[in-house]
Enzyme design. Structure first.
Site, PDB file in Angstrom:
ATOM      1  N   CYS A   1     -27.722 -11.176 -15.156  1.00  0.00           N
ATOM      2  CA  CYS A   1     -28.527 -11.650 -16.291  1.00  0.00           C
ATOM      3  C   CYS A   1     -28.024 -12.955 -16.893  1.00  0.00           C
ATOM      4  O   CYS A   1     -26.830 -13.115 -17.162  1.00  0.00           O
ATOM      5  CB  CYS A   1     -28.576 -10.572 -17.368  1.00  0.00           C
ATOM      6  SG  CYS A   1     -29.628 -11.046 -18.750  1.00  0.00           S
TER       7      CYS A   1
ATOM      8  N   CYS B   1     -42.194   2.565 -18.445  1.00  0.00           N
ATOM      9  CA  CYS B   1     -42.129   1.518 -17.423  1.00  0.00           C
ATOM     10  C   CYS B   1     -40.670   1.445 -16.987  1.00  0.00           C
ATOM     11  O   CYS B   1     -39.795   1.092 -17.786  1.00  0.00           O
ATOM     12  CB  CYS B   1     -42.581   0.189 -18.020  1.00  0.00           C
ATOM     13  SG  CYS B   1     -42.386  -1.204 -16.893  1.00  0.00           S
TER      14      CYS B   1
ATOM     15  N   CYS C   1     -26.651 -11.674 -25.654  1.00  0.00           N
ATOM     16  CA  CYS C   1     -26.588 -10.218 -25.506  1.00  0.00           C
ATOM     17  C   CYS C   1     -25.158  -9.775 -25.197  1.00  0.00           C
ATOM     18  O   CYS C   1     -24.470 -10.386 -24.388  1.00  0.00           O
ATOM     19  CB  CYS C   1     -27.532  -9.762 -24.395  1.00  0.00           C
ATOM     20  SG  CYS C   1     -27.538  -7.965 -24.191  1.00  0.00           S
TER      21      CYS C   1
ATOM     22  N   CYS D   1     -24.608  -7.138 -17.826  1.00  0.00           N
ATOM     23  CA  CYS D   1     -25.409  -6.974 -16.602  1.00  0.00           C
ATOM     24  C   CYS D   1     -25.172  -8.198 -15.713  1.00  0.00           C
ATOM     25  O   CYS D   1     -25.460  -9.327 -16.138  1.00  0.00           O
ATOM     26  CB  CYS D   1     -26.884  -6.837 -16.950  1.00  0.00           C
ATOM     27  SG  CYS D   1     -27.185  -5.617 -18.240  1.00  0.00           S
TER      28      CYS D   1
ATOM     29  N   CYS E   1     -45.942  -7.824 -22.793  1.00  0.00           N
ATOM     30  CA  CYS E   1     -44.640  -7.192 -22.932  1.00  0.00           C
ATOM     31  C   CYS E   1     -43.694  -8.129 -23.678  1.00  0.00           C
ATOM     32  O   CYS E   1     -43.600  -9.316 -23.342  1.00  0.00           O
ATOM     33  CB  CYS E   1     -44.086  -6.866 -21.546  1.00  0.00           C
ATOM     34  SG  CYS E   1     -42.533  -5.966 -21.627  1.00  0.00           S
TER      35      CYS E   1
ATOM     36  N   CYS F   1     -46.328  -3.638 -24.786  1.00  0.00           N
ATOM     37  CA  CYS F   1     -45.110  -3.055 -24.211  1.00  0.00           C
ATOM     38  C   CYS F   1     -43.909  -3.769 -24.823  1.00  0.00           C
ATOM     39  O   CYS F   1     -44.011  -4.928 -25.212  1.00  0.00           O
ATOM     40  CB  CYS F   1     -45.151  -3.288 -22.701  1.00  0.00           C
ATOM     41  SG  CYS F   1     -43.670  -2.767 -21.825  1.00  0.00           S
TER      42      CYS F   1
ATOM     43  N   ARG G   1     -45.135  -2.534  -9.782  1.00  0.00           N
ATOM     44  CA  ARG G   1     -45.213  -3.949 -10.164  1.00  0.00           C
ATOM     45  C   ARG G   1     -44.322  -4.839  -9.324  1.00  0.00           C
ATOM     46  O   ARG G   1     -43.104  -4.641  -9.260  1.00  0.00           O
ATOM     47  CB  ARG G   1     -44.860  -4.116 -11.648  1.00  0.00           C
ATOM     48  CG  ARG G   1     -45.001  -5.560 -12.112  1.00  0.00           C
ATOM     49  CD  ARG G   1     -44.880  -5.704 -13.610  1.00  0.00           C
ATOM     50  NE  ARG G   1     -45.814  -4.824 -14.260  1.00  0.00           N
ATOM     51  CZ  ARG G   1     -45.537  -4.117 -15.347  1.00  0.00           C
ATOM     52  NH1 ARG G   1     -44.358  -4.192 -15.896  1.00  0.00           N
ATOM     53  NH2 ARG G   1     -46.443  -3.326 -15.875  1.00  0.00           N
TER      54      ARG G   1
HETATM   55  S1  SF4 Z   1     -30.335  -7.434 -18.817  1.00  0.00           S
HETATM   56 FE1  SF4 Z   1     -29.454  -9.151 -20.021  1.00  0.00          FE
HETATM   57  S2  SF4 Z   1     -30.490  -9.014 -21.985  1.00  0.00           S
HETATM   58 FE2  SF4 Z   1     -30.799  -7.029 -20.970  1.00  0.00          FE
HETATM   59  S3  SF4 Z   1     -29.109  -5.724 -21.652  1.00  0.00           S
HETATM   60 FE3  SF4 Z   1     -28.399  -6.707 -19.760  1.00  0.00          FE
HETATM   61  S4  SF4 Z   1     -27.308  -8.601 -20.428  1.00  0.00           S
HETATM   62 FE4  SF4 Z   1     -28.571  -7.857 -22.169  1.00  0.00          FE
END
Ligand code: SF4
Length: 320
Positions: free
Chosen positions: A60, A189, A53, A57, A97, A129, A261
């Site tokens: 993550c 959600c 990705c 974040c 989901c 979902c 949740r």
């Molecule tokens: S949480 Fe992870 S998978 Fe989702 S947008 Fe952020 S970096 Fe990408």
């Protein structure tokens, strides 16, 4: 208690900061006005496209910016996903989901395939979902037409703390996608994560944003950070059950009809701690031994917990 969208931060702070046993009692009282206290929704989350990705974040494992050793996997085949959905249904899940590690949805063959997955899972009688990143209006409408029941798009944290956690998109981008999902008639959600280095004021601020949306999310996930080696937040200390209880109870009291949740972080919580979270108003869990890429209790452990606490799974498509 009436459903309100005009909460002030001060009101939410008063709830959040109440003596914890009072808070649990008040939240449970409201919970019983809107929900069957014996029922807990059981959802399964499957990663349909893992890793790679472009977002950053900082919690993550799937961001290309961090070395986390996550196994990158392209979009799964439709049949593979449907088989997993059937397994989840057989194990007692009523919501399925599908998560893809995308910044945003693109109008390409992968999206066509996701549409087929949505149709197929819907055909199994599960609440379907997706969590696929940012959406345009027309993409939200296509998902709705395919039978999508809910869309997950978390705020993650407060607007004030957002830039410390994610730099590749803005808080407003999140709110815009949530509004598009809502406008398409899809159930929303939306929740967040605690343990990202935020303050209590940030937690209150995030709950304030959620509780003052034009309509409350139907589902509010409260996650505890699972610190992943290789991410900037790898050394964050685990949040305590009392922090989770405060978040859950405040979400329950400010958004009484929502399914709240108890999400990531459950693996570390004994049944007694999870029971406290249910008392505080949580009524939904993710089942299955993986939550996207992080470990989660096995179906059999949850079945044992349901037996001890005399809980039963909430049927699909039930109105609060
Ligand atoms: S949480 Fe992870 S998978 Fe989702 S947008 Fe952020 S970096 Fe990408």
């Amino acid at each position: 208690m009436l459903i309100r969208n005009n909460w002030t931060r001060a009101e939410i702070a008063d709830i959040y900061n109440s003596p914890v046993l009072d808070l649990i009692y008040q939240a449970q009282t409201i919970h019983r006005q809107y929900h069957n206290a014996q029922e807990v929704q059981v959802c399964t989350l499957l990663s349909i496209k893992t890793g790679g990705c472009s977002e950053d974040c900082s919690y993550c494992s799937q961001s290309i910016k961090y070395q986390t050793g996550v196994q990158v996997h392209k979009l799964l085949d439709v049949q593979e996903v449907l088989d997993k959905a059937q397994d989840a249904k057989n194990a007692g899940s009523t919501r399925f989901c599908m998560g893809a590690a995308w910044r945003e949805v693109r109008d390409n063959r992968d999206f066509d395939r996701v549409i087929d997955m949505v149709k197929g899972v819907n055909g199994l009688g599960l609440e379907v979902c997706c969590t696929l990143g940012m959406l345009t209006e027309s993409q939200a409408e296509r998902l709705k037409e395919a039978g999508l029941f809910a869309y997950n798009h978390n705020l993650d944290t407060s607007e004030e703390h957002y830039e410390d956690v994610i730099s590749t998109r803005r808080y407003k981008d999140r709110l815009d996608t949530i509004a598009r999902v809502r406008n398409a008639g899809i159930s929303v959600c939306c929740g967040g994560i605690i343990g990202l280095g935020e303050t209590d004021a940030d937690r209150i601020s995030m709950l304030h944003t959620l509780a003052t949306l034009p309509a409350h999310p139907e589902s509010v996930p409260v996650n505890a950070l699972v610190a992943i080696e290789g991410t900037p937040l790898e050394n964050q200390k685990r949040v305590s059950v009392w922090e989770m209880v405060r978040m859950i109870a405040t979400a329950r009291m400010t958004m009484p009809k929502a399914m709240v949740r108890l999400s990531a972080g459950r693996l570390e919580m004994p049944t007694s701690e999870q029971a406290l979270c249910f008392l505080a108003g949580a009524n939904s869990i993710f089942a299955g031994d993986k939550l996207l890429t992080t470990p989660n209790p096995a179906f059999s452990d949850d079945a044992a917990m349901f037996e001890v606490l005399q809980l039963k799974p909430r049927p699909a498509f039930q109105e609060a």
